[in-house]
Design a protein around this motif. Structure first.
Motif, PDB file in Angstrom:
ATOM      1  N   TYR A   6       3.293  31.163  23.921  1.00 22.97           N
ATOM      2  CA  TYR A   6       2.172  31.941  23.400  1.00 22.97           C
ATOM      3  C   TYR A   6       0.975  31.787  24.326  1.00 22.97           C
ATOM      4  O   TYR A   6       0.666  30.682  24.774  1.00 22.97           O
ATOM      5  CB  TYR A   6       1.768  31.453  22.007  1.00 22.97           C
ATOM      6  CG  TYR A   6       2.874  31.519  20.991  1.00 22.97           C
ATOM      7  CD1 TYR A   6       3.199  32.716  20.351  1.00 22.97           C
ATOM      8  CD2 TYR A   6       3.599  30.376  20.654  1.00 22.97           C
ATOM      9  CE1 TYR A   6       4.222  32.772  19.414  1.00 22.97           C
ATOM     10  CE2 TYR A   6       4.623  30.431  19.716  1.00 22.97           C
ATOM     11  CZ  TYR A   6       4.929  31.619  19.102  1.00 22.97           C
ATOM     12  OH  TYR A   6       5.940  31.675  18.183  1.00 22.97           O
ATOM     13  N   GLU A   8      -2.855  32.092  24.069  1.00 24.37           N
ATOM     14  CA  GLU A   8      -4.014  32.242  23.183  1.00 24.37           C
ATOM     15  C   GLU A   8      -5.321  32.083  23.950  1.00 24.37           C
ATOM     16  O   GLU A   8      -6.335  31.689  23.389  1.00 24.37           O
ATOM     17  CB  GLU A   8      -3.925  31.231  22.035  1.00 24.37           C
ATOM     18  CG  GLU A   8      -2.765  31.514  21.103  1.00 24.37           C
ATOM     19  CD  GLU A   8      -2.768  30.649  19.858  1.00 24.37           C
ATOM     20  OE1 GLU A   8      -3.646  29.771  19.707  1.00 24.37           O
ATOM     21  OE2 GLU A   8      -1.858  30.842  19.022  1.00 24.37           O
ATOM     22  N   SER A  41       8.335  25.506  21.298  1.00 24.63           N
ATOM     23  CA  SER A  41       7.307  26.480  21.657  1.00 24.63           C
ATOM     24  C   SER A  41       6.239  25.812  22.509  1.00 24.63           C
ATOM     25  O   SER A  41       6.049  24.597  22.456  1.00 24.63           O
ATOM     26  CB  SER A  41       6.668  27.095  20.414  1.00 24.63           C
ATOM     27  OG  SER A  41       5.772  26.184  19.810  1.00 24.63           O
ATOM     28  N   THR A  43       2.126  26.668  23.510  1.00 21.56           N
ATOM     29  CA  THR A  43       0.949  27.508  23.317  1.00 21.56           C
ATOM     30  C   THR A  43      -0.070  27.144  24.388  1.00 21.56           C
ATOM     31  O   THR A  43      -0.477  25.987  24.500  1.00 21.56           O
ATOM     32  CB  THR A  43       0.337  27.308  21.920  1.00 21.56           C
ATOM     33  OG1 THR A  43       1.335  27.607  20.935  1.00 21.56           O
ATOM     34  CG2 THR A  43      -0.869  28.214  21.717  1.00 21.56           C
TER      35      THR A  43
END
Length: 159
Positions: A6, A8, A41, A43
Motif C-alpha cells: 500500500y 499511503e 502486507s 504499507t
C-alpha cells in the motif's frame, strides 16, 4: 508469497520503489523457502503517519523507519484437527510492515547510499522480524544481520 503493498504517501513513492519492495521481499521469501501461499502486507507512509503508529503501539512519540507487526495467535484457541495435506494448503499470514518513505530518504542520505538500498534494507529487516528473527542477543543479532546482508547482496542491493 501473496504480498500486498500500500502507498499511503500521497504519491511520494515511485512505481520503481513499489516494484523493488515486491521483488526484494519475494526474493527473501524464496531464500527462506516460505510456502507460496504465505501472506503479508507492506504499507509505505510518511513520518507523521508512522509517528502516530509508533506512539499508539510502542508508546514512543517520534517517527521511526520501520514497524513490524507479526500476526500472532494467542495460543488459547481450541486446536483444530485436520488432514495434514489440507493444513499445508492454508495460507500463513506473517503480519504487516509499515515503512516511512521519509526516513528512507533521510537515512539513505545520512548513510551515503541509494534510497533503493535503504528501502530494501528496511523491508528485509522488517520481513526477518516477521519471520521470528531478532537482534536482542549478540548471537541472534549476528544470525539475523548475516542473513539480511546475504539477501540484500544476492539481490543486488550492496552498500
Amino acid at each position: 508469497m501473496d504480498l500486498t503493498v500500500y502507498d499511503e504517501t500521497g504519491g511520494q513513492v515511485s512505481e520503481n520503489q513499489l516494484a523493488l519492495v515486491k521483488d526484494v521481499l519475494q526474493f527473501a521469501a524464496r531464500k527462506l523457502a516460505l510456502k507460496d501461499n504465505t501472506e503479508m502486507s507492506v504499507t509505505l507512509m510518511t513520518n507523521p503517519a508512522i509517528r502516530k503508529l509508533n506512539k499508539q503501539y510502542r508508546g514512543v512519540d517520534r517517527a521511526t523507519d520501520v514497524l513490524s507487526f507479526a500476526a500472532e495467535e494467542s495460543g488459547d484457541e481450541t486446536p483444530i484437527i485436520m488432514d495434514p495435506a489440507l493444513a499445508a494448503e492454508l495460507p500463513e499470514n506473517l503480519g504487516d510492515l509499515f515503512v516511512s518513505i521519509d526516513k528512507v530518504a533521510e537515512q539513505a542520505k545520512f548513510l551515503g547510499h541509494s534510497s533503493d538500498r535503504e528501502l530494501g534494507f528496511l523491508v528485509v529487516h522488517g520481513f526477518l522480524h516477521l519471520n521470528g528473527y531478532d537482534h536482542e542477543k549478540p548471537a541472534d543479532e549476528k544470525r539475523m544481520f548475516t542473513l539480511q546482508r546475504e539477501i540484500l547482496d544476492e539481490y543486488g542491493l550492496k552498500r
